[in-house]
Enzyme design. Structure first.
Site, PDB file in Angstrom:
ATOM      1  N   GLU A   1       0.841  -1.212   0.000  1.00  0.00           N
ATOM      2  CA  GLU A   1       0.000   0.000   0.000  1.00  0.00           C
ATOM      3  C   GLU A   1       0.867   1.250   0.000  1.00  0.00           C
ATOM      4  OE1 GLU A   1      -2.174  -0.196   3.648  1.00  0.00           O
ATOM      5  OE2 GLU A   1      -3.401  -1.876   3.024  1.00  0.00           O
TER       6      GLU A   1
ATOM      7  N   CYS B   1      -0.587  32.782  11.801  1.00  0.00           N
ATOM      8  CA  CYS B   1      -0.318  33.306  13.147  1.00  0.00           C
ATOM      9  C   CYS B   1       0.126  32.211  14.113  1.00  0.00           C
ATOM     10  CB  CYS B   1      -1.574  33.979  13.680  1.00  0.00           C
ATOM     11  SG  CYS B   1      -2.107  35.278  12.580  1.00  0.00           S
TER      12      CYS B   1
ATOM     13  N   TYR C   1       1.103  13.822   1.216  1.00  0.00           N
ATOM     14  CA  TYR C   1       0.773  14.385   2.530  1.00  0.00           C
ATOM     15  C   TYR C   1       1.023  15.893   2.562  1.00  0.00           C
ATOM     16  CZ  TYR C   1       1.011   9.409   3.417  1.00  0.00           C
ATOM     17  OH  TYR C   1       0.816   8.058   3.319  1.00  0.00           O
TER      18      TYR C   1
HETATM   19  C1  LIG Z   1      -2.994   1.737   6.387  1.00  0.00           C
HETATM   20  C2  LIG Z   1      -2.005   2.521   5.620  1.00  0.00           C
HETATM   21  N1  LIG Z   1      -1.552   2.032   4.449  1.00  0.00           N
HETATM   22  C3  LIG Z   1      -0.668   2.714   3.707  1.00  0.00           C
HETATM   23  C4  LIG Z   1      -0.176   3.943   4.103  1.00  0.00           C
HETATM   24  C5  LIG Z   1       0.770   4.663   3.216  1.00  0.00           C
HETATM   25  O1  LIG Z   1       1.972   4.876   3.805  1.00  0.00           O
HETATM   26  P1  LIG Z   1       3.191   5.460   2.955  1.00  0.00           P
HETATM   27  O2  LIG Z   1       2.752   6.734   2.378  1.00  0.00           O
HETATM   28  O3  LIG Z   1       4.255   5.593   3.951  1.00  0.00           O
HETATM   29  O4  LIG Z   1       3.519   4.448   1.905  1.00  0.00           O
HETATM   30  C6  LIG Z   1      -0.598   4.477   5.330  1.00  0.00           C
HETATM   31  C7  LIG Z   1      -0.064   5.766   5.803  1.00  0.00           C
HETATM   32  O5  LIG Z   1      -0.228   6.198   6.892  1.00  0.00           O
HETATM   33  C8  LIG Z   1      -1.538   3.752   6.110  1.00  0.00           C
HETATM   34  O6  LIG Z   1      -1.990   4.231   7.265  1.00  0.00           O
END
Ligand SMILES: Cc1ncc(COP(=O)(O)O)c(C=O)c1O
Length: 408
Positions: A269, A336, A365
């Site tokens: 993921e 601020c 992000y």
């Molecule tokens: C459940 C889950 N999967 C995948 C990710 C993706 O993480 P990254 O951007 O570090 O690959 C996150 C990020 O917080 C997550 O909470």
């Protein structure tokens, strides 16, 4: 950094205004293919599900879909956007945290791969529907991340089920009628060390062996989360993705063979790895102040890019059409809060009002965490595709803000 995907930064600023997020489509595609090719080489039954929370822009989701990837959603609206981007349900994972009834209702009948955060989440789901397939997010008792705020495994983490308690959740699911199972973990974000991934996969497989042995089931998939990092400074090295894929695949294959799991799906993921270095933030210098220190104020602040204020993250920054100089400058926003500072005591060229600052690695992000604190509007997002700049989300306006108030 004077060009993004061959388009001049000042032209982008002129056309779309500042601040503005800009993404280079070709880099997203390159990142996806690099990761996919590495895992296909060592473990062909690997699936990539882009973690939508990193950057949920519909056009970015569509790029991932076009590459053949799946998606991981963390909320009902992310699920809705994934569907709108054209992902079939079998390519959608749903991984929540303290899932409420409202989080579970829209997905309970959709045959998604649900990675539940806790046994209590399952109990809430069971009141709505018992799906055929369930997976739980396991906290393997260890985690690592680029900052404390993005370490999501281990004894301090709010995520997942401690592995010692995971059997109870699976047993309840099985006794309630669930027929098929997966297992999930996500132990931290922005890791650049290939061996760490092999270490946590090893731990997950050992946990799974005991758990599924007792349960009398074989899991269909192992979802090892995301967490692959990118360098945010010149001192950091890119992660060796080929080595990471090799190490993970070796330990995965060996353990699956040993425990009789066959060749289950291995799910990744990734969020940051696919989009972070494809993104840039262009901001304009609004004024220079010679106070106890020299500050250069920008029209972007922690409302636009909160990572530095939130966890001390760094983003490399350069000034359009000016070589790196040696003036000690603190780059800040207009918000601020005194944490609204992007970089402290940084070597910069001589700055003037109107200069354009370009922040790198702003694809993950960044827009996703933007707010309208101080009633500053969220910026537009622009995609560079084959040398052309296209608006993929417009700038927020005062009408968007006013639309939330009830009519008087
Ligand atoms: C459940 C889950 N999967 C995948 C990710 C993706 O993480 P990254 O951007 O570090 O690959 C996150 C990020 O917080 C997550 O909470």
């Amino acid at each position: 950094m004077d060009k993004i995907g061959n388009v001049d930064v000042s032209k982008i600023a002129e056309e779309f205004g500042t601040p503005a997020y800009v993404y280079d489509k070709s880099i997203i595609i390159e990142n996806y293919n690099k990761l996919y090719a590495a895992f296909r080489k060592y473990y062909p039954n690997t699936k990539i599900h882009y973690s939508a929370k990193a950057n949920t822009n519909l056009h970015i989701l569509r790029i991932i879909k076009e590459q053949g990837g799946g998606v991981d959603c963390s909320s009902p609206v992310e699920f809705f956007l994934a569907q709108k981007a054209g992902f079939d349900n079998h390519r959608i994972l749903y991984t929540g945290n303290y899932e409420s009834y409202e989080d579970l209702r829209p997905v309970a009948f959709e045959n998604l791969k649900l990675n539940l955060d806790d046994i209590e989440s399952f109990k809430r789901l069971a009141e709505i529907n018992i799906p055929e397939l369930i997976s739980f997010r396991i906290n393997p008792g260890m985690g690592r991340g680029g900052h404390e705020g993005i370490t999501t495994g281990g004894t301090e983490a709010k995520f997942g089920i401690p592995y010692e308690k995971a059997f109870d959740a699976y047993k309840l699911a099985k006794d309630s009628g669930v027929k098929r199972f997966g297992i999930h973990m996500m132990t931290g974000s922005n890791n650049l060390e290939p061996y760490f991934f092999a270490e946590i996969v090893d731990k997950l497989l050992i946990i799974a062996a005991e758990l599924f042995g007792k349960l009398g089931e074989v899991p269909e998939y192992f979802d090892i989360g995301g967490g692959m990092g990118v360098p945010y400074s010149d001192e950091e090295q890119e992660m060796n993705i080929d080595l990471m894929a090799k190490l993970v695949s070796e330990v995965f294959t060996e353990r699956c063979e040993k425990y009789g799991f066959g060749s289950p799906k291995l799910i990744l993921e990734p969020g940051r790895f696919l989009v972070a270095n494809a993104g840039y933030l262009i901001a304009k210098v609004t004024g220079i102040k010679r106070s106890y220190k020299t500050f250069a104020g920008l029209d972007a602040g922690m409302n636009t890019l909160i990572r530095p204020a939130l966890y001390g993250a760094e983003h490399r920054v350069s000034i359009y059409n000016k070589p790196q100089g040696n003036n000690t400058i603190n780059l800040c926003g207009q918000i601020c809060e005194n944490s609204d500072i992007f970089s402290k005591n940084t070597d910069m060229p001589e700055l003037e009002t109107g200069d354009l600052a370009v922040f790198r690695d702003a694809g993950a992000y960044c827009y996703a965490m933007a707010s309208n604190y101080n009633n500053r509007m969220r910026p537009p997002e622009v995609l560079i595709d084959e040398g052309k700049a296209k608006l993929i989300r417009r700038r927020e306006t005062i009408d968007d803000v006013l639309a939330l108030y009830p009519a008087e």
